[in-house]
Design an enzyme around this catalytic site. Structure first.
Site, PDB file in Angstrom:
ATOM      1  N   GLU A  93       1.076   0.072  -3.864  1.00 25.50           N
ATOM      2  CA  GLU A  93       0.025  -0.034  -2.858  1.00 25.50           C
ATOM      3  C   GLU A  93      -0.891   1.185  -2.903  1.00 25.50           C
ATOM      4  O   GLU A  93      -0.469   2.293  -3.232  1.00 25.50           O
ATOM      5  CB  GLU A  93       0.636  -0.196  -1.464  1.00 25.50           C
ATOM      6  CG  GLU A  93       1.338  -1.529  -1.306  1.00 25.50           C
ATOM      7  CD  GLU A  93       1.953  -1.749   0.065  1.00 25.50           C
ATOM      8  OE1 GLU A  93       2.179  -2.922   0.415  1.00 25.50           O
ATOM      9  OE2 GLU A  93       2.222  -0.763   0.779  1.00 25.50           O
ATOM     10  N   CYS A 106      -6.411   6.575  -1.353  1.00 27.81           N
ATOM     11  CA  CYS A 106      -5.033   7.059  -1.336  1.00 27.81           C
ATOM     12  C   CYS A 106      -4.265   6.252  -2.373  1.00 27.81           C
ATOM     13  O   CYS A 106      -4.157   5.026  -2.257  1.00 27.81           O
ATOM     14  CB  CYS A 106      -4.419   6.878   0.049  1.00 27.81           C
ATOM     15  SG  CYS A 106      -2.670   7.335   0.132  1.00 27.81           S
ATOM     16  N   CYS A 117      13.111  10.508   2.340  1.00 27.63           N
ATOM     17  CA  CYS A 117      12.641  11.111   3.583  1.00 27.63           C
ATOM     18  C   CYS A 117      12.854  10.122   4.725  1.00 27.63           C
ATOM     19  O   CYS A 117      12.485   8.946   4.615  1.00 27.63           O
ATOM     20  CB  CYS A 117      11.173  11.501   3.469  1.00 27.63           C
ATOM     21  SG  CYS A 117      10.841  12.699   2.149  1.00 27.63           S
ATOM     22  N   CYS A 120       9.812   7.907   6.260  1.00 27.16           N
ATOM     23  CA  CYS A 120       8.867   7.252   5.345  1.00 27.16           C
ATOM     24  C   CYS A 120       9.425   5.915   4.852  1.00 27.16           C
ATOM     25  O   CYS A 120      10.539   5.854   4.325  1.00 27.16           O
ATOM     26  CB  CYS A 120       8.588   8.173   4.154  1.00 27.16           C
ATOM     27  SG  CYS A 120       7.430   7.489   2.954  1.00 27.16           S
ATOM     28  N   CYS A 338      -0.117   6.716   6.879  1.00 25.20           N
ATOM     29  CA  CYS A 338       0.775   7.635   6.173  1.00 25.20           C
ATOM     30  C   CYS A 338       2.232   7.297   6.455  1.00 25.20           C
ATOM     31  O   CYS A 338       2.648   7.180   7.609  1.00 25.20           O
ATOM     32  CB  CYS A 338       0.462   9.067   6.628  1.00 25.20           C
ATOM     33  SG  CYS A 338       1.449  10.323   5.815  1.00 25.20           S
TER      34      CYS A 338
END
Length: 355
Positions: A93, A106, A117, A120, A338
């Site tokens: 993506e 991005c 993490c 995420c 994010c």
């Protein structure tokens, strides 16, 4: 699946040698290289200044394994999340982030991620492989075209903040930057590119040795080792001390100030004592801070902090002389913000691979 090699894996020298070995003029290599990296050709038929025979010869021996746009979603804030299909059927993506002052791509550097993490969504995916330099480059080309078609605004910035850890795909990431910034490529300024890392100390040092021209961001999120290791296991082998040493070396070699990315989680790292730890760590390096809103993920254990705490946190940093920006999340409604990239579109993932 074709067994022909992707021609974009060849260096200019290898391309020249191949043409000479096939009784072709050496300058053809330069023409082909320009089609591949400056004009972003996705098939040999586009190379109209080559003879039909030369194009057929190339077609016999090589393929261009171009990335394609499999699907996209547009957010109410104009952010666009893209699903890019790779030649082997895998999907990554990338996101187009439009703001008043810039148009940012991005992009991803790996299929999945080997880091875990806790905050995420990508970290829950298995790392299947590294992307090639060409696959990284293709994302920029496709998002640049999208920016121009949807918003009539040229792409201005690139952030390596999508899926994967860029510094664990070091060679291909640096080669992709070269192709994006070179006059023989897309010709973008390296100062408009930011590579974000979860913190691989030895590779940050290598960036310094290579005297890179792009910007570096470090996903910090906690400025003491105990807390950071809880949410970012990579910290166990890349402690804050080792990161500070690597970042200072990087600054010494490049003169480039690092940006610390700091997501503020409610009741975890959002107290004034946490802010003071961040001040202390910033004072060990030449740096600035981006405070980032937390973007919830499915079954996540964290929550976004309150607005008063976020404001107090930022104010404490500013009072202590730290350069601070608060980054508001974009594309939340389509899981494009994010930490949210996780290939949720199962229909796209199951689509057949094209030859």
């Amino acid at each position: 699946m074709s067994t022909r090699k992707d021609i974009r894996l060849l260096s200019p020298e290898e391309l020249t040698a191949w043409f000479e070995a096939h009784d072709q003029k050496a300058f053809r290599a330069k023409q082909v290289y320009e089609w591949l990296w400056k004009k972003s050709a996705t098939n040999f038929g586009e190379m109209t200044n080559l003879s039909k025979e030369t194009r057929e010869l190339l077609e016999t021996h090589y393929v261009i394994q171009a990335v394609t746009l499999a699907d996209f979603q547009k957010s109410k804030d104009r952010t666009v999340k893209n699903a890019f299909r790779l030649f082997d059927g895998n999907v990554v993506e990338g996101v187009l982030i439009p703001t008043e002052s810039r148009m940012t791509a991005c992009i991803s550097s790996q299929v999945g991620c080997s880091l875990t993490c806790k905050f995420c969504a990508t970290g829950r995916l298995e790392r299947l492989r590294n992307l090639t330099a060409a696959e990284i480059y293709d994302q920029v080309v496709l998002i640049r075209k999208q920016a121009e078609e949807l918003y009539q605004v040229p792409l201005s910035n690139i952030v390596y903040m999508g899926m994967g850890e860029p510094l664990l795909n070091y060679k291909n990431v640096l080669e992709s930057v070269e192709k994006i910034t070179s006059p023989a490529g897309l010709g973008m300024s390296p100062q408009r590119i930011t590579v974000s890392t979860a913190g691989v100390s030895k590779m940050i040092t290598k960036l310094g040795d290579d005297k890179v021209k792009f910007n570096l961001a470090l996903s910090l999120h906690a400025a003491n080792d105990e807390k950071r290791s809880r949410i970012m296991p990579i910290n166990e082998s890349n402690t804050l001390d080792s990161l500070a040493d690597a970042l200072n070396y990087f600054y010494e070699k490049t003169g480039s100030r690092v940006t610390f990315e700091y997501i503020v989680f409610r009741d975890f790292n959002d107290q004034l004592s946490d802010a003071q730890e961040l001040v202390d760590f910033c004072n060990r390096t030449t740096s600035k801070v981006n405070i980032i809103e937390y973007n919830p993920i499915e079954d996540g254990e964290f929550q976004q902090t309150t607005e008063p705490r976020l404001s107090a946190f930022a104010t404490h940093l500013e009072k202590n002389g730290i350069i601070v920006n608060i980054r508001r999340s974009r594309g939340k409604d389509i899981d494009a913000a994010c930490g949210q990239l996780a290939n949720k579109n199962k229909a796209i993932l199951k689509a057949p691979t094209k030859e």
